[in-house]
Structure formats: structure tokens, C-alpha cells
Write an enzyme that holds these catalytic residues in place. Sequence first.
Site, PDB file in Angstrom:
ATOM      1  N   THR A  50      -9.236   9.127  25.089  1.00 15.65           N
ATOM      2  CA  THR A  50      -9.460  10.566  25.097  1.00 15.65           C
ATOM      3  C   THR A  50     -10.643  10.897  24.183  1.00 15.65           C
ATOM      4  O   THR A  50     -10.764  10.351  23.086  1.00 15.65           O
ATOM      5  CB  THR A  50      -8.208  11.305  24.595  1.00 15.65           C
ATOM      6  OG1 THR A  50      -7.136  11.040  25.495  1.00 15.65           O
ATOM      7  CG2 THR A  50      -8.431  12.809  24.517  1.00 15.65           C
ATOM      8  N   LYS A  75     -17.612   9.500   7.519  1.00 17.93           N
ATOM      9  CA  LYS A  75     -17.902   9.256   6.105  1.00 17.93           C
ATOM     10  C   LYS A  75     -18.891  10.322   5.611  1.00 17.93           C
ATOM     11  O   LYS A  75     -18.493  11.434   5.305  1.00 17.93           O
ATOM     12  CB  LYS A  75     -18.390   7.831   5.917  1.00 17.93           C
ATOM     13  CG  LYS A  75     -17.278   6.804   6.216  1.00 17.93           C
ATOM     14  CD  LYS A  75     -17.700   5.398   5.970  1.00 17.93           C
ATOM     15  CE  LYS A  75     -16.536   4.421   6.046  1.00 17.93           C
ATOM     16  NZ  LYS A  75     -15.828   4.397   7.332  1.00 17.93           N
ATOM     17  N   HIS A 126     -21.733   2.865   6.257  1.00 13.22           N
ATOM     18  CA  HIS A 126     -21.747   3.278   4.851  1.00 13.22           C
ATOM     19  C   HIS A 126     -23.147   3.669   4.384  1.00 13.22           C
ATOM     20  O   HIS A 126     -23.383   3.781   3.172  1.00 13.22           O
ATOM     21  CB  HIS A 126     -21.182   2.163   3.961  1.00 13.22           C
ATOM     22  CG  HIS A 126     -19.718   1.937   4.169  1.00 13.22           C
ATOM     23  ND1 HIS A 126     -18.748   2.713   3.582  1.00 13.22           N
ATOM     24  CD2 HIS A 126     -19.065   1.036   4.946  1.00 13.22           C
ATOM     25  CE1 HIS A 126     -17.549   2.290   3.962  1.00 13.22           C
ATOM     26  NE2 HIS A 126     -17.712   1.277   4.787  1.00 13.22           N
ATOM     27  N   THR A 154      -8.038  -7.100   1.611  1.00 16.26           N
ATOM     28  CA  THR A 154      -9.313  -6.393   1.756  1.00 16.26           C
ATOM     29  C   THR A 154     -10.409  -7.086   0.967  1.00 16.26           C
ATOM     30  O   THR A 154     -11.566  -7.156   1.406  1.00 16.26           O
ATOM     31  CB  THR A 154      -9.157  -4.933   1.290  1.00 16.26           C
ATOM     32  OG1 THR A 154      -8.064  -4.331   2.002  1.00 16.26           O
ATOM     33  CG2 THR A 154     -10.414  -4.140   1.577  1.00 16.26           C
ATOM     34  N   SER A 168     -22.433 -13.917  13.240  1.00 15.09           N
ATOM     35  CA  SER A 168     -21.802 -12.848  12.468  1.00 15.09           C
ATOM     36  C   SER A 168     -21.848 -13.142  10.978  1.00 15.09           C
ATOM     37  O   SER A 168     -21.493 -14.244  10.537  1.00 15.09           O
ATOM     38  CB  SER A 168     -20.342 -12.684  12.919  1.00 15.09           C
ATOM     39  OG  SER A 168     -19.667 -11.721  12.156  1.00 15.09           O
ATOM     40  N   SER A 201     -19.048  -2.388   2.236  1.00  9.72           N
ATOM     41  CA  SER A 201     -18.281  -1.323   1.591  1.00  9.72           C
ATOM     42  C   SER A 201     -17.524  -1.743   0.349  1.00  9.72           C
ATOM     43  O   SER A 201     -17.233  -0.902  -0.502  1.00  9.72           O
ATOM     44  CB  SER A 201     -17.300  -0.719   2.594  1.00  9.72           C
ATOM     45  OG  SER A 201     -16.364  -1.694   3.030  1.00  9.72           O
ATOM     46  N   THR A 239     -20.929   6.000  11.887  1.00 11.80           N
ATOM     47  CA  THR A 239     -19.708   6.786  11.888  1.00 11.80           C
ATOM     48  C   THR A 239     -20.004   8.237  11.564  1.00 11.80           C
ATOM     49  O   THR A 239     -21.006   8.549  10.928  1.00 11.80           O
ATOM     50  CB  THR A 239     -18.699   6.240  10.852  1.00 11.80           C
ATOM     51  OG1 THR A 239     -17.480   6.965  10.938  1.00 11.80           O
ATOM     52  CG2 THR A 239     -19.244   6.372   9.443  1.00 11.80           C
ATOM     53  N   ARG A 278       0.834  -1.196   0.000  1.00 13.30           N
ATOM     54  CA  ARG A 278       0.000   0.000   0.000  1.00 13.30           C
ATOM     55  C   ARG A 278       0.871   1.250   0.000  1.00 13.30           C
ATOM     56  O   ARG A 278       1.748   1.402   0.850  1.00 13.30           O
ATOM     57  CB  ARG A 278      -0.924   0.011   1.228  1.00 13.30           C
ATOM     58  CG  ARG A 278      -1.876  -1.189   1.267  1.00 13.30           C
ATOM     59  CD  ARG A 278      -2.574  -1.301   2.610  1.00 13.30           C
ATOM     60  NE  ARG A 278      -3.246  -2.582   2.737  1.00 13.30           N
ATOM     61  CZ  ARG A 278      -4.560  -2.745   2.643  1.00 13.30           C
ATOM     62  NH1 ARG A 278      -5.330  -1.704   2.408  1.00 13.30           N
ATOM     63  NH2 ARG A 278      -5.101  -3.937   2.780  1.00 13.30           N
TER      64      ARG A 278
END
Length: 405
Positions: A278, A248, A217, A363, A137, A189, A245, A21
Site C-alpha cells: 500500500t 530521518k 543517514h 546491532t 557488499s 549509522s 529515506t 530491548r
Amino acid sequence: MNFEAFFTEKLEGLREAGNYRVFANLERQKGQFPKATKFDEDGTETEVTVWCSNDYLGMGQHPKTINAMKDAIDKCGAGAGGTRNISGTNHYHILLEQELADLHNKDAALMLTSGYVANWAALGTLASRIPNCEIFSDSDNHASMIEGIRHSRAPKHVWKHNDVEDLERLLAAADPEVPKLVAFESVYSMDGDICPMAEILDVCEKYSAMSYLDEVHAVGLYGPRGGGIAEREGLMDRVTVIQGTLGKSYGVMGGYIAASANLVDFVRSFASGFIFSTALPPALAAGATASIKHLKISQMERQRQRRNVKALRDRLDNIGVPHMMNESHIVPVMVGDAKKCKFISDLLLDQYGIYVQPINYPTVPKGTERLRITPGPLHSAKDLDHLVGALSELWSQCALSRAVA
């Protein structure tokens, strides 16, 4: 052991396979997205067009988001001051959680530092703390969900991707008295496919299983207020936990869960990933709140994005460049070879000023390497012409097969 030699060997293996990558050195241009400046090692600066951003609606560039963040910095300064439990809970955090709970029509919400951490903390805490809990799952669940499930050490059953019959088979075989948690996503995704949510929830309810839905997503993009696929399908009230999230479609950073007040308080009280992290800076919370509020009432961004997604798909069909069909905003252009996928990505960037990252193993499975393209509302017709023309030229240059209409 020669550690440096070991590291070198493994990295060379990635390069040889075409899976190494490389991060492009980019700087987004405020007010000009999807344009960005690329910085090369020799000091050269060139303008590129970004076609693979997860800032799906360009809200990271929206004046409401930016101004809210600036105002929060002027009021609060830069950081949160620590963990939420000790010194870091800020009024902006509370306002954001209220906005998220309202978005998903849930009693409460809990903000965490990322979607990855939200999945890891929530799934890990629920499955480990509920006595004898077993997890079911989907086989294509995100790495963050898998990590949370692994961390819980709860018994795990993997059901075939989006296969409701296989899920029911596994649930029916389980002890009826054992607590069960079914984890799945709405929009996946890499392939861009959407789960059969109503049918999955039917099975969950039949076997008294909790449902844990990852909407990262989908939030902001689907439903009349951007509440995701569950809102679009009128199913939010049937989902036990909705995870999302802020990094995105909302264009900022952070993750969250929304659920009943007791469940959220349970995760808040027991999840180490929340307790010892934090908190997000108040400015990020303020920006996310402004972005969510805007997308609750504005349809323009979603409509323009869908128009551009359809236009790209139609144009790819016209030139025979194969892409995976799905009902979502994600357009996977299929290459099927790791080295060619990276080669095309490099040429798009270096010769055409188009930034699209190659998606290779691990991936996606070997042989399904692709360019994952995410058209947004801010891409112009000229941008689209340039992308399609470049792909057509490179498809011929690489002698790749074209789809037959």
C-alpha cells in the site's frame, strides 16, 4: 514442543545478557522538540529530552512540514487507497518523486514505504533480475541491504569495511563478463564513519560495476541542498543508484531510490516490495516534499546541528568520556559493556530525564556497546549542560574509564 517455554527461555537469555530491548513510552511535544512526555506504567507523566532521534534536523516538527500534511489531509483524506499499481497513486506521490529526482540530479525517483523496503526491493530486484549478476557488499552494510541481497540469491562477495583495496581485489578476481553491483553506504549509522566514496566509484568504473549507494543517514544533512555525501563531494552523477529515506532528516516516513528513468521503471515494474505494498498516505508525501524543498534552500538547520555536534564532542573530551571520533553528526559514546550500557541508559531516563537508547549486540559487536547520541539544531545550551553533567556523574558511579586528553 512447548512454544511458550521456548519463547520465555530466549527472552530471559536476552535479559540476562543485557540485550533485551525496552521501548520507552514517549509522546513528542509539537513545537517543543526535543522535549517529549514519558508515560510510566503507574500513570505518571514526566518531561524528557530526546538525544537519540533520527529526526536529525527536527523537520518532523517544522511548520512547513506539518502544514503541508494538514493541507493534504483536508484535500485527500487519510489513506492512499491501496497499492500504487491499483488505486493508490496520488498526485502528491508524483510531486514527491519529482522533488527527489531533482534533489539527486537523476532522471527519476521511486517512493517506497520505508528505507528498509527500498533497499530490500531495489537490491533484491536488480540482483535477481540482471542475468548472472554478482553483488559486492561492504561488511558493515545495513540489515536491509543484507536482506535484499539475500533475497536476490545472487552470488555475494563481502569486502572489508571501507577498504577500497579489498573491494578491488574481489572485483579483479571476478569474471570480467559477469554483471557486477557494488553496494555501500555513505554514513554508517553506528560508528558514524563516512565512506571513501570517490575511491570506491573509481574502482566501480574500472571494473564496469554498478554502484548502489545508501544515503539514508546523509540526505538532508550534507551537500548544499541536502543531497547527501555524494552531493557534497560532487559525485552524484557517478553513482548508479542513490537510495534514501524520508524518515530521518526529512522528519516524515518512507524510502526511495533515484536513478536513470529506465532503472527506476525496471524496479517499479518488477519489485514485489513495491507492487504489493500500500502506498504512503498523501499527507506523508506532501510533508516530505515540503521538508525537502525547505532543506534545499535553508542552511540554518544544518549549521546549528553541526555547532551542537562540535560542542558536545568538545565537552565530552573535557570530562574524559570516551566517544568514537568520526566526521559525521553521530556521536557514539563508548561504554563497552551491555549491562552497564543499559544501566546508564535507564538512569539517564529515570533520574535525569534524558532519553538515549543503549546500542548493544547484535546491532554492534560485543564489547563495543554504546550510547548513540545525535545532537540536533533544537537542543539548547541548557540541554547540553544537563546531558554532559549527567554523563560525567554516571561515568563515576559506574567506575568506567575516562579518556586521557
